[in-house]
Motif scaffolding. Structure first.
Motif, PDB file in Angstrom:
ATOM      1  N   PRO A   1      12.845   4.119  14.099  1.00 21.11           N
ATOM      2  CA  PRO A   1      11.512   4.667  13.858  1.00 21.11           C
ATOM      3  C   PRO A   1      11.421   6.161  14.161  1.00 21.11           C
ATOM      4  O   PRO A   1      12.077   6.669  15.065  1.00 21.11           O
ATOM      5  CB  PRO A   1      10.622   3.877  14.822  1.00 21.11           C
ATOM      6  N   ASN A   2      10.596   6.830  13.339  1.00 19.18           N
ATOM      7  CA  ASN A   2      10.298   8.231  13.555  1.00 19.18           C
ATOM      8  C   ASN A   2       8.899   8.503  13.006  1.00 19.18           C
ATOM      9  O   ASN A   2       8.156   7.557  12.749  1.00 19.18           O
ATOM     10  CB  ASN A   2      11.367   9.132  12.908  1.00 19.18           C
ATOM     11  N   LYS A   3       8.551   9.750  12.793  1.00 20.29           N
ATOM     12  CA  LYS A   3       7.178  10.076  12.400  1.00 20.29           C
ATOM     13  C   LYS A   3       6.825   9.618  10.993  1.00 20.29           C
ATOM     14  O   LYS A   3       5.640   9.522  10.656  1.00 20.29           O
ATOM     15  CB  LYS A   3       6.936  11.587  12.520  1.00 20.29           C
ATOM     16  N   HIS A   4       7.828   9.340  10.154  1.00 20.77           N
ATOM     17  CA  HIS A   4       7.510   9.010   8.766  1.00 20.77           C
ATOM     18  C   HIS A   4       7.974   7.628   8.325  1.00 20.77           C
ATOM     19  O   HIS A   4       7.676   7.203   7.196  1.00 20.77           O
ATOM     20  CB  HIS A   4       8.063  10.075   7.815  1.00 20.77           C
TER      21      HIS A   4
ATOM     22  N   SER B   1      -0.845   7.559  11.000  1.00 27.46           N
ATOM     23  CA  SER B   1      -0.492   8.949  10.713  1.00 27.46           C
ATOM     24  C   SER B   1      -0.591   9.233   9.209  1.00 27.46           C
ATOM     25  O   SER B   1      -1.120  10.273   8.803  1.00 27.46           O
ATOM     26  CB  SER B   1       0.911   9.260  11.221  1.00 27.46           C
ATOM     27  N   TYR B   2      -0.081   8.324   8.389  1.00 25.48           N
ATOM     28  CA  TYR B   2      -0.191   8.505   6.933  1.00 25.48           C
ATOM     29  C   TYR B   2      -1.655   8.506   6.498  1.00 25.48           C
ATOM     30  O   TYR B   2      -2.062   9.296   5.632  1.00 25.48           O
ATOM     31  CB  TYR B   2       0.565   7.398   6.199  1.00 25.48           C
ATOM     32  N   ILE B   3      -2.449   7.620   7.071  1.00 24.43           N
ATOM     33  CA  ILE B   3      -3.860   7.550   6.692  1.00 24.43           C
ATOM     34  C   ILE B   3      -4.586   8.837   7.086  1.00 24.43           C
ATOM     35  O   ILE B   3      -5.349   9.411   6.300  1.00 24.43           O
ATOM     36  CB  ILE B   3      -4.528   6.317   7.339  1.00 24.43           C
ATOM     37  N   ARG B   4      -4.334   9.327   8.290  1.00 26.81           N
ATOM     38  CA  ARG B   4      -5.009  10.554   8.740  1.00 26.81           C
ATOM     39  C   ARG B   4      -4.574  11.760   7.913  1.00 26.81           C
ATOM     40  O   ARG B   4      -5.399  12.564   7.485  1.00 26.81           O
ATOM     41  CB  ARG B   4      -4.690  10.840  10.219  1.00 26.81           C
TER      42      ARG B   4
ATOM     43  N   LEU C   1       0.853  -1.186   0.000  1.00 25.69           N
ATOM     44  CA  LEU C   1       0.000   0.000   0.000  1.00 25.69           C
ATOM     45  C   LEU C   1       0.889   1.235   0.000  1.00 25.69           C
ATOM     46  O   LEU C   1       1.782   1.365   0.845  1.00 25.69           O
ATOM     47  CB  LEU C   1      -0.893  -0.011   1.243  1.00 25.69           C
ATOM     48  N   THR C   2       0.656   2.154  -0.949  1.00 21.43           N
ATOM     49  CA  THR C   2       1.457   3.376  -1.048  1.00 21.43           C
ATOM     50  C   THR C   2       0.563   4.581  -0.786  1.00 21.43           C
ATOM     51  O   THR C   2      -0.479   4.743  -1.434  1.00 21.43           O
ATOM     52  CB  THR C   2       2.109   3.501  -2.432  1.00 21.43           C
ATOM     53  N   LEU C   3       0.970   5.409   0.174  1.00 19.62           N
ATOM     54  CA  LEU C   3       0.190   6.569   0.589  1.00 19.62           C
ATOM     55  C   LEU C   3       1.054   7.822   0.545  1.00 19.62           C
ATOM     56  O   LEU C   3       2.199   7.808   1.000  1.00 19.62           O
ATOM     57  CB  LEU C   3      -0.315   6.393   2.030  1.00 19.62           C
ATOM     58  N   ASP C   4       0.513   8.901  -0.004  1.00 17.32           N
ATOM     59  CA  ASP C   4       1.167  10.203   0.044  1.00 17.32           C
ATOM     60  C   ASP C   4       0.525  11.019   1.157  1.00 17.32           C
ATOM     61  O   ASP C   4      -0.701  11.067   1.292  1.00 17.32           O
ATOM     62  CB  ASP C   4       1.020  10.944  -1.280  1.00 17.32           C
ATOM     63  N   ALA C   5       1.346  11.679   1.964  1.00 18.37           N
ATOM     64  CA  ALA C   5       0.828  12.472   3.074  1.00 18.37           C
ATOM     65  C   ALA C   5       1.839  13.532   3.477  1.00 18.37           C
ATOM     66  O   ALA C   5       3.036  13.402   3.215  1.00 18.37           O
ATOM     67  CB  ALA C   5       0.511  11.578   4.272  1.00 18.37           C
TER      68      ALA C   5
ATOM     69  N   ARG D   1       5.560  13.339   2.119  1.00 21.29           N
ATOM     70  CA  ARG D   1       6.215  12.032   2.159  1.00 21.29           C
ATOM     71  C   ARG D   1       5.402  11.018   1.366  1.00 21.29           C
ATOM     72  O   ARG D   1       4.181  11.138   1.243  1.00 21.29           O
ATOM     73  CB  ARG D   1       6.334  11.534   3.598  1.00 21.29           C
ATOM     74  N   THR D   2       6.099  10.004   0.869  1.00 19.76           N
ATOM     75  CA  THR D   2       5.447   8.839   0.279  1.00 19.76           C
ATOM     76  C   THR D   2       5.774   7.646   1.158  1.00 19.76           C
ATOM     77  O   THR D   2       6.942   7.290   1.330  1.00 19.76           O
ATOM     78  CB  THR D   2       5.932   8.588  -1.158  1.00 19.76           C
ATOM     79  N   GLY D   3       4.745   7.072   1.738  1.00 17.16           N
ATOM     80  CA  GLY D   3       4.926   5.918   2.600  1.00 17.16           C
ATOM     81  C   GLY D   3       4.539   4.636   1.893  1.00 17.16           C
ATOM     82  O   GLY D   3       3.489   4.563   1.249  1.00 17.16           O
TER      83      GLY D   3
END
Length: 202
Positions: free
Chosen positions: A111-114, A130-133, A8-12, A19-21
Motif C-alpha cells: 500500500p501507498n498513497k495511490h 484520498s481519491y474522493i477528496r 468505481l473509477t475515479l481520476d484524481a 492517477r486513475t483509481g
C-alpha cells in the motif's frame, strides 16, 4: 455478461501525479453489499451563477430554464445507493485475483498513497477517501464512472457517469478485516463533454 460486483473509477491528482483509481466492491457473502437502484423525480440541476445551464440549454430542445433551475422534460435522477465492505484480502469468485483498490491491480505495488489492492482495511479506507477528496467526485466537471451488473462494458447498458453523494467509510472495530463503504452514486451530465459539443455547434 453481468458484472457480479460494483466497480468505481475515479481520476484524481495524488501526490502531484494524475492517477486513475479503480475500486472494486465485492458483492454477496464476500462483501455483504447492499445496492439499491433509485429514480428521483423533480428538479435536476440548480445554476450556481456560472451560466453553464444557459449554455447547455442550446444542446437540447427539452431543457427549460426557470428562475435558475432546469428541469428536463420527462427526466429524473437515476441513482444507486451502495453500502458495502472494502475487500481487503478477498479474492474474486473462482479466482486468485484480488479486487483492485486504487491505481494498480497488483497487491505488491502498495500500500501507498495511490493504491492499496489486497491491503489492510485502514490503508483501503485512506486511499479511497484520498481519491474522493482530490478528485472532487461530486462535481460534473470531474465525474466518476460506476459499473455494476448490466451497467458495465460486458453488460447490456453503458457504464454510468456519476457524482458521489455523502461518501463515507467506517472502520468496524469488532471485525479485524472490515471497513464499511457507503455512498450514493447519481448519474450526472459530464459538463466537459457537453461544452465540447457546444463549441462544435454552428
Amino acid at each position: 455478461m453481468t458484472l457480479p460486483y460494483a466497480r468505481l473509477t475515479l481520476d484524481a491528482e495524488i501526490a502531484g501525479v494524475e492517477r486513475t483509481g479503480v475500486f472494486e466492491l465485492p458483492g454477496g457473502p464476500q462483501g455483504a453489499s447492499s445496492i439499491g437502484e433509485i429514480y428521483r423525480t423533480g428538479f435536476l440541476v440548480e445554476d450556481t451563477g456560472t451560466g453553464v445551464l444557459a449554455l447547455l440549454s442550446r444542446l437540447r430542445d427539452d431543457i427549460d430554464l426557470d428562475d435558475g433551475t432546469v428541469r428536463v422534460s420527462g427526466g429524473g435522477q437515476h441513482a444507486f445507493a451502495i453500502d458495502a465492505e472494502a475487500p481487503t484480502t478477498t479474492t474474486k469468485p473462482n479466482s486468485t485475483e484480488p479486487y483492485q483498490w486504487g491505481s494498480s491491480p497488483d497487491p505488491t505495488v502498495g500500500p501507498n498513497k495511490h493504491t492499496a489492492t489486497g491491503a489492510h482495511k485502514e490503508a483501503q479506507q485512506a486511499v479511497l477517501m484520498s481519491y474522493i477528496r482530490n478528485g472532487v467526485a461530486g462535481d460534473s466537471f470531474t465525474p466518476a464512472t460506476l459499473e455494476l451488473f448490466e451497467h458495465s462494458e460486458s453488460g447490456i447498458y453503458e457504464p454510468l457517469t456519476v457524482g458521489l453523494e455523502d461518501p463515507e467509510t467506517a472502520i468496524v472495530n469488532d471485525d479485524p478485516t472490515a471497513a464499511d463503504v457507503s455512498f450514493t452514486a447519481v448519474s450526472v451530465l459530464d459538463v466537459d463533454q457537453a461544452l465540447s459539443q457546444l463549441q462544435r455547434l454552428p
